[in-house]
Enzyme design. Structure first.
Site, PDB file in Angstrom:
ATOM      1  N   ALA A   7     101.657  -2.108  27.516  1.00  0.00           N
ATOM      2  CA  ALA A   7     100.388  -1.760  28.171  1.00  0.00           C
ATOM      3  C   ALA A   7      99.776  -0.511  27.546  1.00  0.00           C
ATOM      4  O   ALA A   7      99.102   0.264  28.216  1.00  0.00           O
ATOM      5  CB  ALA A   7     100.619  -1.542  29.664  1.00  0.00           C
ATOM      6  N   ALA A   8     100.005  -0.328  26.237  1.00  0.00           N
ATOM      7  CA  ALA A   8      99.501   0.890  25.600  1.00  0.00           C
ATOM      8  C   ALA A   8      98.159   0.685  24.920  1.00  0.00           C
ATOM      9  O   ALA A   8      97.509   1.648  24.524  1.00  0.00           O
ATOM     10  CB  ALA A   8     100.524   1.409  24.597  1.00  0.00           C
ATOM     11  N   ARG A  13      86.996  -2.897  24.504  1.00  0.00           N
ATOM     12  CA  ARG A  13      85.925  -3.839  24.857  1.00  0.00           C
ATOM     13  C   ARG A  13      85.646  -3.921  26.351  1.00  0.00           C
ATOM     14  O   ARG A  13      84.747  -4.639  26.782  1.00  0.00           O
ATOM     15  CB  ARG A  13      86.258  -5.231  24.286  1.00  0.00           C
ATOM     16  CG  ARG A  13      86.005  -5.320  22.792  1.00  0.00           C
ATOM     17  CD  ARG A  13      86.062  -6.753  22.345  1.00  0.00           C
ATOM     18  NE  ARG A  13      87.440  -7.232  22.230  1.00  0.00           N
ATOM     19  CZ  ARG A  13      87.799  -8.502  22.421  1.00  0.00           C
ATOM     20  NH1 ARG A  13      86.904  -9.401  22.758  1.00  0.00           N
ATOM     21  NH2 ARG A  13      89.057  -8.860  22.292  1.00  0.00           N
ATOM     22  N   THR A  77     102.724  -3.829  18.115  1.00  0.00           N
ATOM     23  CA  THR A  77     103.561  -4.328  19.221  1.00  0.00           C
ATOM     24  C   THR A  77     105.050  -4.051  18.977  1.00  0.00           C
ATOM     25  O   THR A  77     105.797  -3.787  19.925  1.00  0.00           O
ATOM     26  CB  THR A  77     103.345  -5.842  19.403  1.00  0.00           C
ATOM     27  OG1 THR A  77     103.455  -6.494  18.132  1.00  0.00           O
ATOM     28  CG2 THR A  77     101.966  -6.134  19.972  1.00  0.00           C
ATOM     29  N   ASN A 164     101.083 -17.914  19.160  1.00  0.00           N
ATOM     30  CA  ASN A 164     102.022 -17.017  19.840  1.00  0.00           C
ATOM     31  C   ASN A 164     101.293 -16.368  21.009  1.00  0.00           C
ATOM     32  O   ASN A 164     100.285 -15.688  20.825  1.00  0.00           O
ATOM     33  CB  ASN A 164     102.481 -15.947  18.839  1.00  0.00           C
ATOM     34  CG  ASN A 164     103.264 -14.828  19.512  1.00  0.00           C
ATOM     35  OD1 ASN A 164     103.974 -15.061  20.494  1.00  0.00           O
ATOM     36  ND2 ASN A 164     103.126 -13.618  18.977  1.00  0.00           N
ATOM     37  N   ASN A 372      81.977  -5.694  82.037  1.00  0.00           N
ATOM     38  CA  ASN A 372      80.785  -6.169  81.342  1.00  0.00           C
ATOM     39  C   ASN A 372      79.976  -4.955  80.902  1.00  0.00           C
ATOM     40  O   ASN A 372      79.589  -4.122  81.733  1.00  0.00           O
ATOM     41  CB  ASN A 372      79.951  -7.058  82.265  1.00  0.00           C
ATOM     42  CG  ASN A 372      78.821  -7.713  81.502  1.00  0.00           C
ATOM     43  OD1 ASN A 372      79.021  -8.210  80.395  1.00  0.00           O
ATOM     44  ND2 ASN A 372      77.632  -7.692  82.070  1.00  0.00           N
TER      45      ASN A 372
HETATM   46  C1  UD1 Z   1      99.501 -10.028  19.458  1.00  0.00           C
HETATM   47  C2  UD1 Z   1     100.481 -10.790  18.544  1.00  0.00           C
HETATM   48  C3  UD1 Z   1      99.881 -12.157  18.228  1.00  0.00           C
HETATM   49  C4  UD1 Z   1      99.555 -12.917  19.481  1.00  0.00           C
HETATM   50  C5  UD1 Z   1      98.649 -12.085  20.388  1.00  0.00           C
HETATM   51  C6  UD1 Z   1      98.474 -12.765  21.704  1.00  0.00           C
HETATM   52  C7  UD1 Z   1     101.652  -9.135  17.229  1.00  0.00           C
HETATM   53  C8  UD1 Z   1     101.747  -8.458  15.909  1.00  0.00           C
HETATM   54  N1  UD1 Z   1     100.685 -10.032  17.360  1.00  0.00           N
HETATM   55  O1  UD1 Z   1      98.299  -9.826  18.743  1.00  0.00           O
HETATM   56  O2  UD1 Z   1     100.819 -12.909  17.433  1.00  0.00           O
HETATM   57  O3  UD1 Z   1      98.949 -14.153  19.160  1.00  0.00           O
HETATM   58  O4  UD1 Z   1      99.240 -10.795  20.620  1.00  0.00           O
HETATM   59  O5  UD1 Z   1      97.475 -12.089  22.419  1.00  0.00           O
HETATM   60  O6  UD1 Z   1     102.467  -8.889  18.103  1.00  0.00           O
HETATM   61  N2  UD1 Z   1     100.117  -3.094  22.524  1.00  0.00           N
HETATM   62  C9  UD1 Z   1     100.773  -1.887  22.693  1.00  0.00           C
HETATM   63  N3  UD1 Z   1     100.877  -1.048  21.655  1.00  0.00           N
HETATM   64  C10 UD1 Z   1     100.395  -1.337  20.425  1.00  0.00           C
HETATM   65  C11 UD1 Z   1      99.709  -2.561  20.246  1.00  0.00           C
HETATM   66  C12 UD1 Z   1      99.599  -3.425  21.318  1.00  0.00           C
HETATM   67  O7  UD1 Z   1     101.239  -1.596  23.793  1.00  0.00           O
HETATM   68  O8  UD1 Z   1     100.541  -0.491  19.527  1.00  0.00           O
HETATM   69  C13 UD1 Z   1     100.015  -4.014  23.649  1.00  0.00           C
HETATM   70  C14 UD1 Z   1      98.583  -4.221  24.133  1.00  0.00           C
HETATM   71  O9  UD1 Z   1      98.278  -3.325  25.182  1.00  0.00           O
HETATM   72  C15 UD1 Z   1      98.606  -5.659  24.616  1.00  0.00           C
HETATM   73  C16 UD1 Z   1      99.665  -6.310  23.735  1.00  0.00           C
HETATM   74  O10 UD1 Z   1     100.453  -5.272  23.238  1.00  0.00           O
HETATM   75  O11 UD1 Z   1      99.023  -5.754  25.944  1.00  0.00           O
HETATM   76  C17 UD1 Z   1      99.043  -7.117  22.599  1.00  0.00           C
HETATM   77  O12 UD1 Z   1      98.220  -6.311  21.841  1.00  0.00           O
HETATM   78  P1  UD1 Z   1      96.916  -6.915  21.154  1.00  0.00           P
HETATM   79  O13 UD1 Z   1      96.357  -5.904  20.250  1.00  0.00           O
HETATM   80  O14 UD1 Z   1      96.043  -7.542  22.148  1.00  0.00           O
HETATM   81  O15 UD1 Z   1      97.553  -8.147  20.344  1.00  0.00           O
HETATM   82  P2  UD1 Z   1      97.514  -8.412  18.797  1.00  0.00           P
HETATM   83  O16 UD1 Z   1      98.334  -7.398  18.087  1.00  0.00           O
HETATM   84  O17 UD1 Z   1      96.153  -8.669  18.377  1.00  0.00           O
END
Ligand code: UD1
Ligand code: CA
Length: 453
Positions: A7-8, A13, A77, A164, A372
């Site tokens: 949740a970081a 947007r 992630t 994914n 009443n």
């Molecule tokens: C990620 C996946 C992708 C998948 C998609 C689904 C990776 C590299 N990619 O994409 O394969 O199809 O999710 O939505 O894992 N977050 C952090 N810290 C970070 C980055 C992200 O906590 O440094 C959290 C975000 O808050 C979010 C989640 O991880 O809850 C996914 O991040 P987001 O940037 O939406 O996903 P992608 O990396 O685009």
């Protein structure tokens, strides 16, 4: 089992000062939906990875069963899960969830965790439009080889429709080893969690994919438009559950439950009603159109007419409330009480069979049975500094347009004449009236206008 909630992310947007995962869905922060679902799986460790604006997230949600891992800066992630690692139990299974994917169901996660026994399990879906997501790359025999991110993919890989969802589960011991070997040598220069898939393949570990029962379980929130779409889905699920329990809804698409709505048998809810906090509707309660109820309990057979507003209040059985009635905090009505249009009740108890039917304000009052209260009656409970109590005993009759200047008591069976301003107690079984005596003046002539010449 460990559960890690990512949740970081910034949530740019959303165009909001509120961190994305704190935006409400069905009256509850996005990430709290995920936390509550995670809790239902009874993990040993439940760790939330927070970052940007995250102090607010931590402050709002902190609870003894949560571990917090700060990710600053956010490098992907994989990097996010690395920050959680010190909190995790080295054995068993680790389940990765996203804080902005709120509708994931516990049943789907149980299937995924089960599939992760001695394997890496990935929750995937086939999408008509997979663009933007990481794709599941399989070999000719259908075995998963790796996940490729959109930005790193070839034109051919972009034609893969299986994506994914980001939700996965794996043996904790292996996760620890893999995370240490991640690199950021890719198009986004991020540490991808998804790179653990090819590591697992190299290690000879089976990769299993699991699909959610419903596609909406894996939808994420990145914008207000998506938030509104998920709100509708969440509300439709709630409406369906209610109808399956026997509640009759005039229109399941025009009901909003932002909390917990508990209904007895044969409850009917008309269109446009909003329920917040915990609301209990006993058997055969009928809620008219456009009512708003927050933290309220309605006894069996009670009927609310249109545009009734109730907050922190209790209504006994067989009540008749509204239209346009307002029950404020501390209103407690016993059985068969009637509250009519433009009546406001605050911090008052009203005993059985009493009626306040038109245009009245009752505050800080104790009203007995079979009383009443006439139209236009007001309890003058406030002198600008302090609040005072009005007591109206059983069987009293309060004439219309009466002011009860508190503290004041109306005795049992007393009658107040219309227009009375009561400043001293009214004795039981007696007519009290403070009205000036009516006079008629014979021969009185209206003044005439002067005639202009
Ligand atoms: C990620 C996946 C992708 C998948 C998609 C689904 C990776 C590299 N990619 O994409 O394969 O199809 O999710 O939505 O894992 N977050 C952090 N810290 C970070 C980055 C992200 O906590 O440094 C959290 C975000 O808050 C979010 C989640 O991880 O809850 C996914 O991040 P987001 O940037 O939406 O996903 P992608 O990396 O685009
Ligand atoms: Ca993204």
């Amino acid at each position: 089992m460990n559960i890690v909630i990512l949740a970081a992310g910034q949530g740019k947007r959303m165009h909001s000062n509120l961190p994305k995962v704190l935006h409400p869905l069905a009256g509850k922060a996005l990430v709290l939906h995920v936390i509550d679902t995670a809790r239902s799986l009874a993990p040993q460790t439940l760790c939330v990875v927070y970052g940007h604006g995250g102090e607010a997230v931590r402050r709002t949600l902190d609870a003894p069963d949560l571990a917090w891992a700060l990710q600053e800066p956010q490098l992907g992630t994989g990097h996010a899960v690395q920050q959680a690692l010190p909190h995790l139990c080295a054995e068993g299974t680790t389940l990765i969830l996203y804080g902005d994917v709120p509708l994931i169901r516990a049943e789907t996660l149980r299937k995924l965790v089960h599939a992760a026994q001695g394997a890496l399990a990935i929750l995937t879906v086939e999408l008509a439009d997979p663009s933007g997501y990481g794709r599941i790359v399989r070999d000719g025999t259908g075995r998963v080889l790796r996940i490729v991110e959109q930005k790193d993919s070839t034109a051919e890989e972009r034609r893969i429709s299986e994506i994914n969802t980001g939700i996965m589960a794996m043996p904790s011991a292996l996760l620890g080893q893999w995370l240490g070997r991640l690199s950021n040598d890719n198009a986004q220069q991020e540490y991808y969690l998804t790179d653990i898939v090819s590591m697992a393949v190299s290690a000879g570990l089976p990769i299993r994919t699991v699909n959610p029962t419903n596609e909406w379980e894996v939808l994420g929130v990145n914008s207000k438009v998506q938030l509104a779409e998920l709100e509708r889905i969440a509300q439709r699920c709630t409406a369906e559950q209610l109808m399956e329990q026997g509640v009759r809804l005039a229109d399941p698409a025009r009901l909003d439950v932002r909390g917990e709505l508990v209904c007895g048998r044969d409850v009917f809810i008309d269109v446009g009603c909003v329920f917040e906090g915990r609301v209990e509707l006993d058997e055969a309660v009928e809620v008219g159109p456009n009512c708003v109820l927050k933290n309220a309990r309605l006894g069996a057979g009670t009927r609310l007419a249109a545009f009734t507003h109730i907050e922190d209040a209790v209504v006994g059985p067989d009540g008749r409330i509204g239209p346009f009635a307002r029950l404020r905090p501390g209103a407690e009505l016993a059985g068969d009480v009637h509250i009519g249009n433009f009546v406001e009740i605050k911090k008052s108890t009203i005993a059985a069979h009493s009626k306040v039917n038109h245009l009245a304000y009752i505050g800080d009052a104790i009203i007995g049975s079979r009383v009443n209260v006439g139209a236009g009656t007001i309890t003058c409970n406030y002198d600008g500094a302090n609040k005072f109590q009005t007591i109206i005993e059983d069987d009293a009759f309060i004439g219309s347009d009466t002011q009860l200047v508190a503290p004041v008591t109306v005795g049992r069976g007393a009658t107040l004449g219309a227009g009375t301003t009561l400043t001293r107690d009214a004795p039981a079984d007696t007519l009290t009236v403070s009205r000036a005596k009516q006079v008629s003046i014979a021969g009185w002539k209206r003044p005439l206008k002067a005639v202009k010449k």
